[in-house]
Design an enzyme around this catalytic site. Structure first.
Site, short mmCIF file in Angstrom:
data_model
loop_
_atom_site.label_atom_id
_atom_site.label_comp_id
_atom_site.label_asym_id
_atom_site.label_seq_id
_atom_site.Cartn_x
_atom_site.Cartn_y
_atom_site.Cartn_z
N ASP A 1 35.32 31.76 33.04
CA ASP A 1 34.77 33.07 33.39
C ASP A 1 34.25 33.80 32.14
O ASP A 1 34.91 33.79 31.09
CB ASP A 1 35.90 33.88 34.03
CG ASP A 1 35.44 35.15 34.68
OD1 ASP A 1 34.67 35.07 35.64
OD2 ASP A 1 35.86 36.24 34.23
N GLU B 1 30.54 29.89 32.55
CA GLU B 1 29.80 30.98 33.17
C GLU B 1 29.27 31.84 32.03
O GLU B 1 29.96 32.71 31.52
CB GLU B 1 30.70 31.84 34.08
CG GLU B 1 29.87 32.84 34.87
CD GLU B 1 30.50 34.22 35.06
OE1 GLU B 1 30.05 34.94 35.95
OE2 GLU B 1 31.42 34.60 34.31
C1 GLC Z 1 32.75 36.87 36.32
C2 GLC Z 1 33.20 36.63 37.74
C3 GLC Z 1 33.19 37.93 38.46
C4 GLC Z 1 34.16 38.87 37.79
C5 GLC Z 1 33.83 39.01 36.31
C6 GLC Z 1 34.96 39.63 35.55
O1 GLC Z 1 31.45 37.24 36.25
O2 GLC Z 1 32.40 35.66 38.34
O3 GLC Z 1 33.47 37.81 39.82
O4 GLC Z 1 34.12 40.13 38.39
O5 GLC Z 1 33.60 37.77 35.70
O6 GLC Z 1 36.01 38.72 35.45
#
Ligand code: GLC
Length: 559
Positions: free
Chosen positions: A222, A283
């Site tokens: 994440d 991500e």
């Molecule tokens: C990422 C996740 C999202 C979350 C954010 C904070 O973007 O995919 O859902 O709110 O991180 O952890």
């Protein structure tokens, strides 16, 4: 659903030791909305286990589960209070082990979500930091700073939270006086760790090992672009129209700092010491593919989400360009390209592809949004887009419910909304609830078979019966049958391991290429285009003549 599809779907996934993640189709499970075994209105791990056969029939290679760890759920589990336990909402560690074993028994690999940028404010470390006071080693695990202004009454800098509002919150010290501020790039309940602190790095190595030892096949990481912040935390104002995760800006003091890559080099080594090709997927919302590819250099992560692909308009030229650049740029660092159209943070592609107004990532759509989609057009384009995506070489991510053609839910009542974005912007941004509504499994029964009680943490639309899995499984023309056929053919023809050759002179509004013995043609223009010669393997809509109609993709077995 054809017999061939079922037979192919039951074939074993890629063997261990073959870098399975290079070609895998990975299905994202958002546990709270997948299936609810205990009937409390929130999906859980036993619910996942109960439906693994459905996923096996669908024909995916792996599942990625969004966070199910202990959490007060202020950001749907992306606020973790204990990284090494399961939140009672989702079950127990035993439930996890059972789910993992059941998935592996079916040849389905399991990736879990790791949230390293921030913890929950209920995490033991943050509670200790609050208690310990300024200058303590406990505070040094997070980003506490004194405020600006005469009495420290102003935040340390001007950064804004991704969810809206300031990225700093002031604490009350033990003596009852207003004290230091802590940084939270997301909700105030999600304090950012200080990744320059070796203690933080050691703790995450422990967490990685905890899950690897249990047998997980990898991690989706994440906010993998956010861990390191520019020294001195300089002021920064993002452009007004930027998406929640940073827009097109290149030099942001909290996104994509060069030092972040050292963390992943360390993790790469840690995973490599385990058997069975464990994988890391980033991500990292970076503005360009070239920047995203930095996360998948040979000694770092294995995959990175291709968000430039996800964000592309439904336009042939744009898509040709982004596909070309993805394949070239990821290959240059020895990584597979990934492809993704939907996830739990963006408007579902069955709606997004028919939006007529700008919709920055994370903003969502609701009753008062401009340019709302026409449902039929959105679904038609989504089916065509997925048919195109699943023919591409590399690894593809699917988000639960897209195989049913679920649209974004637009009419969620204000008082049912749960995304912190909605609250932190005073309702100005709807946020992401519309793509998180619990799945319909059966046309009849309470909550469409999500559970047996009818409870649902977000309301399901009244008109979803025809999108239920049991209805679609019986219908050859359904989106579920289309996905099942696509995945079976993709596997049988090893398209994930193939290579792409563009078809010359296909037309400006057409995306056309060969991958192995398959010719793929997607018509994004207004007028029908000629169907290439050969046997039609699969088409995103029924074909009535020897042309490809608008917003249709066809796979043809070349002569
Ligand atoms: C990422 C996740 C999202 C979350 C954010 C904070 O973007 O995919 O859902 O709110 O991180 O952890």
């Amino acid at each position: 659903m054809t017999t061939t599809a079922l037979e192919d779907a039951s074939a074993p996934p890629t063997a261990p030791g073959t870098e399975w993640w290079r070609t895998a189709v990975i299905y994202q499970i958002y546990p709270r909305s997948f299936a609810d075994a205990n009937g409390d209105g929130v999906g859980d791990l036993p619910g996942v286990t109960a439906h693994l056969d459905d996923l096996k029939i669908l024909g995916i290679d792996a599942i990625w589960l969004s966070p199910f760890m202990t959490s007060p759920q202020r950001d749907a589990g992306y606020d973790v209070a204990d990284y090494c336990d399961v939140d009672p909402l989702f079950g127990t560690l035993d439930d996890f082990d059972r789910m993992l074993q059941a998935a592996h028994a079916r040849g389905i690999r399991v990736i879990v979500d790791l949230v390293p940028n921030h913890s929950s404010d209920q995490h033991a470390w943050f509670q200790a930091a609050l208690a310990a006071g300024p200058g303590s080693p406990e505070r040094a695990r997070y980003l506490f700073r004194d405020g600006r202004g005469e009495n420290g009454e102003l935040p340390p800098n001007n950064w804004e939270s991704v969810f809206g509002g300031p990225a700093w919150t002031r604490v009350t010290e033990a003596d009852g006086r207003p004290g230091q501020w802590y940084l939270h790039l997301f909700d105030s309940s999600q304090p950012d760790f200080d990744w320059t602190n070796p203690e933080v790095r050691a703790e995450f190595r422990r967490i990685l090992r905890f899950w690897l030892d249990r047998g997980v096949d990898g991690f989706r990481v994440d906010v993998a672009h956010g861990l390191m912040k520019a020294p001195g935390l300089p002021d920064y104002t993002p452009p007004a129209d930027s998406g929640s995760m940073g827009g097109d800006e290149t030099d942001v003091p909290y996104w994509g700092r060069p030092e972040v890559h050292d963390v992943y080099r360390e993790w790469h080594e840690l995973l490599a010491a385990y058997d069975g090709d464990r994988a890391l997927c980033a991500e990292a919302w970076m503005p360009t593919i070239a920047q995203t590819a930095l996360w998948v250099r040979p000694d770092e992560m294995h995959q990175a989400f291709n968000f430039p692909y996800l964000m592309s308009d439904w336009n042939a030229q744009t898509l040709r360009h982004v596909i070309d650049e993805s394949l070239r740029t990821f290959a240059a660092v020895g990584a597979p390209s990934t492809w993704v159209l939907s996830n739990h943070d963006v408007v579902r592609h069955a709606s997004r592809l028919a939006l007529t107004a700008e919709n920055p990532q994370g903003h969502g759509i609701g009753p008062n949004s401009p340019g709302k989609p026409i449902a039929e057009l959105g679904l038609r384009r989504a089916r065509a887009a997925t048919t195109l995506m699943l023919a591409l070489p590399g690894s593809a991510y699917l988000y639960q419910g897209e195989e049913l053609g679920l649209p974004e839910v637009i009419d969620i009542p204000d008082d049912a909304r749960q995304d912190p974005t909605w609250f932190r912007t005073g309702g100005e941004r709807y946020g992401r609830d519309g793509c998180r509504v619990p799945l319909p499994w059966t046309a009849d029964g309470p909550s469409y078979g999500f559970n047996t009680t009818g409870a649902s943490w977000l309301p399901q639309p009244a008109e979803w019966a025809h999108l239920a899995r049991d209805v679609e499984a019986r219908d050859e023309a359904s989106t579920l049958s289309l996905y099942t056929r696509l995945l079976a053919e993709r596997r049988a023809r090893a398209l994930g391991a193939g290579s792409l050759v563009w078809m010359p002179d296909a037309g400006a509004d057409v995306v056309a290429f060969r991958n192995g013995n398959v010719t793929v043609i997607a018509n994004l223009g207004d007028r029908p285009v000629p169907l290439p010669a050969g046997r039609v393997i699969v088409s995103s809509e029924p074909l009535e003549s020897d042309t490809v109609p608008r917003d249709v993709t066809v796979w043809i077995e070349a002569d």
